[in-house]
Design a protein around this motif. Structure first.
Motif, PDB file in Angstrom:
ATOM      1  N   PRO A   1      -0.744   6.918   1.001  1.00 36.75           N
ATOM      2  CA  PRO A   1       0.281   6.358   0.122  1.00 36.75           C
ATOM      3  C   PRO A   1       1.321   7.386  -0.328  1.00 36.75           C
ATOM      4  O   PRO A   1       0.962   8.479  -0.773  1.00 36.75           O
ATOM      5  N   HIS A   2       2.573   7.048  -0.151  1.00 40.15           N
ATOM      6  CA  HIS A   2       3.729   7.853  -0.591  1.00 40.15           C
ATOM      7  C   HIS A   2       3.963   9.127   0.227  1.00 40.15           C
ATOM      8  O   HIS A   2       4.961   9.813   0.008  1.00 40.15           O
ATOM      9  N   ASP A   3       3.075   9.456   1.163  1.00 43.03           N
ATOM     10  CA  ASP A   3       3.252  10.679   1.957  1.00 43.03           C
ATOM     11  C   ASP A   3       4.095  10.355   3.192  1.00 43.03           C
ATOM     12  O   ASP A   3       3.637  10.418   4.332  1.00 43.03           O
ATOM     13  N   TYR A   4       5.359  10.028   2.932  1.00 44.58           N
ATOM     14  CA  TYR A   4       6.207   9.461   3.980  1.00 44.58           C
ATOM     15  C   TYR A   4       6.779  10.503   4.944  1.00 44.58           C
ATOM     16  O   TYR A   4       7.109  11.618   4.561  1.00 44.58           O
TER      17      TYR A   4
ATOM     18  N   VAL B   1      38.295   5.509   2.033  1.00 40.36           N
ATOM     19  CA  VAL B   1      38.924   5.113   3.292  1.00 40.36           C
ATOM     20  C   VAL B   1      37.906   4.522   4.267  1.00 40.36           C
ATOM     21  O   VAL B   1      38.274   3.867   5.239  1.00 40.36           O
ATOM     22  N   ARG B   2      36.620   4.780   3.989  1.00 40.31           N
ATOM     23  CA  ARG B   2      35.587   4.186   4.844  1.00 40.31           C
ATOM     24  C   ARG B   2      34.276   4.124   4.085  1.00 40.31           C
ATOM     25  O   ARG B   2      33.942   5.056   3.350  1.00 40.31           O
ATOM     26  N   SER B   3      33.557   3.027   4.249  1.00 38.43           N
ATOM     27  CA  SER B   3      32.252   2.867   3.615  1.00 38.43           C
ATOM     28  C   SER B   3      31.269   2.363   4.665  1.00 38.43           C
ATOM     29  O   SER B   3      31.553   1.387   5.365  1.00 38.43           O
ATOM     30  N   ARG B   4      30.143   3.054   4.804  1.00 42.64           N
ATOM     31  CA  ARG B   4      29.147   2.671   5.795  1.00 42.64           C
ATOM     32  C   ARG B   4      27.777   2.585   5.147  1.00 42.64           C
ATOM     33  O   ARG B   4      27.436   3.395   4.290  1.00 42.64           O
ATOM     34  N   ARG B   5      26.992   1.618   5.600  1.00 39.71           N
ATOM     35  CA  ARG B   5      25.609   1.537   5.143  1.00 39.71           C
ATOM     36  C   ARG B   5      24.695   2.048   6.254  1.00 39.71           C
ATOM     37  O   ARG B   5      24.931   1.802   7.434  1.00 39.71           O
ATOM     38  N   ASN B   6      23.652   2.715   5.860  1.00 33.16           N
ATOM     39  CA  ASN B   6      22.674   3.238   6.807  1.00 33.16           C
ATOM     40  C   ASN B   6      21.293   2.796   6.371  1.00 33.16           C
ATOM     41  O   ASN B   6      21.015   2.664   5.175  1.00 33.16           O
ATOM     42  N   ILE B   7      20.426   2.525   7.331  1.00 34.44           N
ATOM     43  CA  ILE B   7      19.049   2.148   7.035  1.00 34.44           C
ATOM     44  C   ILE B   7      18.132   3.276   7.512  1.00 34.44           C
ATOM     45  O   ILE B   7      18.223   3.707   8.668  1.00 34.44           O
ATOM     46  N   LEU B   8      17.276   3.735   6.623  1.00 29.23           N
ATOM     47  CA  LEU B   8      16.304   4.783   6.943  1.00 29.23           C
ATOM     48  C   LEU B   8      14.907   4.179   6.903  1.00 29.23           C
ATOM     49  O   LEU B   8      14.579   3.406   5.997  1.00 29.23           O
ATOM     50  N   PHE B   9      14.082   4.549   7.868  1.00 29.80           N
ATOM     51  CA  PHE B   9      12.739   4.000   7.988  1.00 29.80           C
ATOM     52  C   PHE B   9      11.699   5.096   7.767  1.00 29.80           C
ATOM     53  O   PHE B   9      11.838   6.204   8.297  1.00 29.80           O
ATOM     54  N   TYR B  10      10.651   4.768   7.004  1.00 25.51           N
ATOM     55  CA  TYR B  10       9.606   5.748   6.690  1.00 25.51           C
ATOM     56  C   TYR B  10       8.226   5.121   6.896  1.00 25.51           C
ATOM     57  O   TYR B  10       8.019   3.931   6.626  1.00 25.51           O
ATOM     58  N   ARG B  11       7.282   5.946   7.352  1.00 27.43           N
ATOM     59  CA  ARG B  11       5.895   5.517   7.484  1.00 27.43           C
ATOM     60  C   ARG B  11       4.994   6.633   6.966  1.00 27.43           C
ATOM     61  O   ARG B  11       5.340   7.816   7.079  1.00 27.43           O
ATOM     62  N   ALA B  12       3.827   6.251   6.401  1.00 27.84           N
ATOM     63  CA  ALA B  12       2.902   7.235   5.837  1.00 27.84           C
ATOM     64  C   ALA B  12       1.465   6.892   6.214  1.00 27.84           C
ATOM     65  O   ALA B  12       1.098   5.718   6.306  1.00 27.84           O
TER      66      ALA B  12
ATOM     67  N   PRO C   1       0.803  -1.238   0.000  1.00 22.37           N
ATOM     68  CA  PRO C   1       0.000   0.000   0.000  1.00 22.37           C
ATOM     69  C   PRO C   1       0.832   1.284   0.000  1.00 22.37           C
ATOM     70  O   PRO C   1       0.269   2.387   0.034  1.00 22.37           O
ATOM     71  N   CYS C   2       2.151   1.154  -0.061  1.00 21.63           N
ATOM     72  CA  CYS C   2       3.062   2.321  -0.091  1.00 21.63           C
ATOM     73  C   CYS C   2       2.903   3.200   1.138  1.00 21.63           C
ATOM     74  O   CYS C   2       2.872   4.437   1.055  1.00 21.63           O
ATOM     75  N   LYS C   3       2.819   2.544   2.298  1.00 22.81           N
ATOM     76  CA  LYS C   3       2.726   3.282   3.556  1.00 22.81           C
ATOM     77  C   LYS C   3       3.904   2.982   4.486  1.00 22.81           C
ATOM     78  O   LYS C   3       4.024   3.597   5.538  1.00 22.81           O
ATOM     79  N   MET C   4       4.722   2.051   4.104  1.00 14.76           N
ATOM     80  CA  MET C   4       5.937   1.745   4.856  1.00 14.76           C
ATOM     81  C   MET C   4       7.083   1.552   3.876  1.00 14.76           C
ATOM     82  O   MET C   4       6.919   0.867   2.859  1.00 14.76           O
TER      83      MET C   4
END
Length: 208
Positions: free
Chosen positions: A190-193, A176-187, A86-89
């Motif tokens: 739909p799509h209004d995150y 010299v450094r590589s990091r991964r980040n996780i971002l969380f969104y909720r709406a 449903p494009c809400k998460m």
């Protein structure tokens, strides 16, 4: 609030002093600082565990997605976006890289100086400024701006040695450094995150 005046306190010199020799304000500040830091450290440990769990789930997802298409398991993916129907998460995976220039920049600078000398009369002002940025360190950083180097190597300079300079510039930029980040969104719609406040890139542990 009752101030505990029993026991001892370690001083900045490393010795022990009775709590009763300190004023109530000093003891209140001391106890509050220690209480808050201890709770912050406990929360930080829980956050590291949570970060590990999120990257474990991400790894499971990546392996399952590879399996669907017959690809080999293992390895880290780069950027990704995972969204519910449903494009809400939504979950976004981003990669942050810290890059610096190494000794190859010396060769690049020598070539750039040659080009600037050879093209004194014919060098357009924008190109002159761009090439001279390769010769300058970032103020207060003590290294060369990788952004300026990447921008400069895209330029088209009509000089026989420019291709050599580009190669030297490319060789000088290293991660010299590589990091991964996780971002969380909720709406709600739909799509209004709206992003869930959390910054994994600043938390130690898995995937650094």
């Amino acid at each position: 609030m009752e101030i505990n005046r029993e026991g001892v306190v370690e001083t900045v010199l490393g010795d022990k002093q009775p709590r009763k020799v300190f004023g109530n304000a000093a003891l209140l500040q001391h106890d509050t600082a220690r209480r808050m830091i201890e709770e912050a450290e406990a929360y930080s440990a829980l956050t590291v565990e949570f970060k590990q769990r999120m990257f474990d789930i991400l790894e499971e997802y990546e392996d399952a997605m590879r399996e669907l298409y017959g690809a080999q398991k293992g390895g880290k993916s780069g950027r990704a976006q995972i969204e519910d129907i449903p494009c809400k998460m939504k979950v976004k995976v981003e990669v942050y890289r810290t890059q610096k220039s190494d000794g190859s920049i010396i060769a690049a600078q020598s070539l750039v100086r040659e080009i600037l000398d050879d093209m004194k009369e014919d060098m357009p002002p924008w190109a002159d400024s761009l090439l001279r940025s390769i010769l300058q360190m970032d103020d207060g950083v003590g290294s060369f701006s990788t952004a300026s180097l990447k921008l400069a190597k895209k330029a088209q300079i009509p000089h026989p040695k420019w291709s050599l300079a580009v190669r030297a510039i490319e060789s000088s930029i290293r991660t010299v450094r590589s990091r991964r980040n996780i971002l969380f969104y909720r709406a709600d719609e739909p799509h209004d995150y709206t992003r869930v406040a959390m910054n994994f890139s600043e938390i130690g542990g898995h995937n650094d």
